[in-house]
Write an enzyme that holds these catalytic residues in place. Structure first.
Site, PDB file in Angstrom:
ATOM      1  N   ARG A  41       0.849  -1.178   0.000  1.00  0.00           N
ATOM      2  CA  ARG A  41       0.000   0.000   0.000  1.00  0.00           C
ATOM      3  C   ARG A  41       0.887   1.232   0.000  1.00  0.00           C
ATOM      4  O   ARG A  41       2.079   1.153   0.320  1.00  0.00           O
ATOM      5  CB  ARG A  41      -0.930   0.021   1.214  1.00  0.00           C
ATOM      6  CG  ARG A  41      -0.220   0.182   2.560  1.00  0.00           C
ATOM      7  CD  ARG A  41      -1.222   0.093   3.700  1.00  0.00           C
ATOM      8  NE  ARG A  41      -0.626   0.163   5.020  1.00  0.00           N
ATOM      9  CZ  ARG A  41      -0.474   1.289   5.719  1.00  0.00           C
ATOM     10  NH1 ARG A  41      -0.851   2.452   5.212  1.00  0.00           N
ATOM     11  NH2 ARG A  41       0.066   1.259   6.923  1.00  0.00           N
TER      12      ARG A  41
ATOM     13  N   GLU B 160       5.058   8.686   0.390  1.00  0.00           N
ATOM     14  CA  GLU B 160       4.641   8.127  -0.897  1.00  0.00           C
ATOM     15  C   GLU B 160       5.831   7.568  -1.670  1.00  0.00           C
ATOM     16  O   GLU B 160       6.962   8.047  -1.537  1.00  0.00           O
ATOM     17  CB  GLU B 160       3.951   9.211  -1.740  1.00  0.00           C
ATOM     18  CG  GLU B 160       2.581   9.622  -1.198  1.00  0.00           C
ATOM     19  CD  GLU B 160       1.888  10.604  -2.120  1.00  0.00           C
ATOM     20  OE1 GLU B 160       0.868  10.217  -2.720  1.00  0.00           O
ATOM     21  OE2 GLU B 160       2.370  11.746  -2.242  1.00  0.00           O
ATOM     22  N   HIS B 161       5.545   6.547  -2.476  1.00  0.00           N
ATOM     23  CA  HIS B 161       6.532   5.922  -3.362  1.00  0.00           C
ATOM     24  C   HIS B 161       7.692   5.296  -2.568  1.00  0.00           C
ATOM     25  O   HIS B 161       8.792   5.157  -3.086  1.00  0.00           O
ATOM     26  CB  HIS B 161       7.083   6.928  -4.375  1.00  0.00           C
ATOM     27  CG  HIS B 161       6.030   7.809  -4.985  1.00  0.00           C
ATOM     28  ND1 HIS B 161       4.916   7.305  -5.616  1.00  0.00           N
ATOM     29  CD2 HIS B 161       5.924   9.174  -5.015  1.00  0.00           C
ATOM     30  CE1 HIS B 161       4.160   8.325  -6.045  1.00  0.00           C
ATOM     31  NE2 HIS B 161       4.741   9.460  -5.682  1.00  0.00           N
ATOM     32  N   ARG B 162       7.440   4.935  -1.315  1.00  0.00           N
ATOM     33  CA  ARG B 162       8.446   4.355  -0.428  1.00  0.00           C
ATOM     34  C   ARG B 162       9.557   5.356  -0.070  1.00  0.00           C
ATOM     35  O   ARG B 162      10.627   4.967   0.400  1.00  0.00           O
ATOM     36  CB  ARG B 162       9.069   3.079  -1.027  1.00  0.00           C
ATOM     37  CG  ARG B 162       8.076   1.930  -1.226  1.00  0.00           C
ATOM     38  CD  ARG B 162       7.499   1.494   0.131  1.00  0.00           C
ATOM     39  NE  ARG B 162       6.654   0.315   0.020  1.00  0.00           N
ATOM     40  CZ  ARG B 162       5.327   0.350  -0.160  1.00  0.00           C
ATOM     41  NH1 ARG B 162       4.708   1.502  -0.297  1.00  0.00           N
ATOM     42  NH2 ARG B 162       4.635  -0.760  -0.209  1.00  0.00           N
ATOM     43  N   LEU B 163       9.302   6.640  -0.297  1.00  0.00           N
ATOM     44  CA  LEU B 163      10.264   7.673   0.088  1.00  0.00           C
ATOM     45  C   LEU B 163       9.903   8.156   1.497  1.00  0.00           C
ATOM     46  O   LEU B 163       9.441   9.280   1.705  1.00  0.00           O
ATOM     47  CB  LEU B 163      10.249   8.822  -0.929  1.00  0.00           C
ATOM     48  CG  LEU B 163      10.628   8.413  -2.356  1.00  0.00           C
ATOM     49  CD1 LEU B 163      10.509   9.600  -3.296  1.00  0.00           C
ATOM     50  CD2 LEU B 163      12.053   7.846  -2.392  1.00  0.00           C
TER      51      LEU B 163
END
Length: 213
Positions: A9, A189-192
């Site tokens: 997610r 977001e975006h694993r950042l």
């Protein structure tokens, strides 16, 4: 079951910047903990603690945080348990608070010091009576044949103290974790993800650095 590789997610509840942080990590921790309490998350004080055996094998379990202040993080346990035996050999410890619903985590690295008998007694006698009895009944981490045997031991202890106050077990105690590193993680977001670590300096001051996700 779906493929584990497909379970994912996005983390998008919020950001965490350097300007959001308190200078003192304990103040920052208490602020986040209050957010968890206000959000009515179950077991807000639950934390995973990791200790290491003499042969280098890490071991984890979940306990409840019972106090936090400038002096450190406090928890209680049976002194015959695996964690207590490992801490006797190696006082280094790591704590982890998994507040996933808020997309937050806190990791603490430090060393433990045993609590005084007075501190242990003060907390022990504040517990519900059945919890006090359970502390007497359970030789934590030791093998037992069946649950019925454990319940039988509990009833035996209950009868023993039926006519009077429960005494403090000699094998029951607690620890204060003195932190030297505390990391705050906020999902991004975006694993950042956003990660900031407080490191205790020799001067006693805390240095704050942003880490790569």
């Amino acid at each position: 079951m779906d493929s584990l590789q497909d379970i994912r997610r996005e983390y998008c509840q919020g950001e965490l910047s350097r300007n959001d942080l308190e200078k003192d990590p304990i103040v920052q921790f208490n602020r986040w903990l209050q957010n968890v309490v206000d959000a009515k998350l179950p077991d807000p004080t639950a934390m995973t603690i990791a200790t290491v055996s003499p042969d280098g094998q890490p071991s984890q379990r979940i306990v409840l945080l019972k106090d936090v202040s400038e002096n450190g993080f406090v928890f209680y346990t049976n002194l015959g348990s695996r964690k207590a035996q490992e801490l006797e050999q190696n006082s280094k410890i790591s704590l982890h608070f998994p507040w996933h619903i808020l997309e937050r985590q806190v990791k603490v690295c430090g060393t433990t010091v045993p609590l005084s008998k007075a501190e242990v007694a003060s907390y022990f006698f504040s517990r519900p009576r059945d919890s006090q009895l359970a502390a007497w009944a359970s030789r934590q981490s030791k093998p037992i044949s069946t649950r019925q045997a454990l319940l039988g031991k509990f009833e035996e202890i209950k009868q023993k103290f039926a006519q009077g106050d429960i005494s403090l077990p000699s094998f029951w105690g607690g620890y204060r974790v003195i932190p030297h590193e505390i990391e705050f993680w906020q999902g991004g977001e975006h694993r950042l993800h956003n990660r900031f670590v407080y490191s205790k300096q020799e001067s006693g001051e805390w240095e704050i650095n942003r880490l790569m996700p």
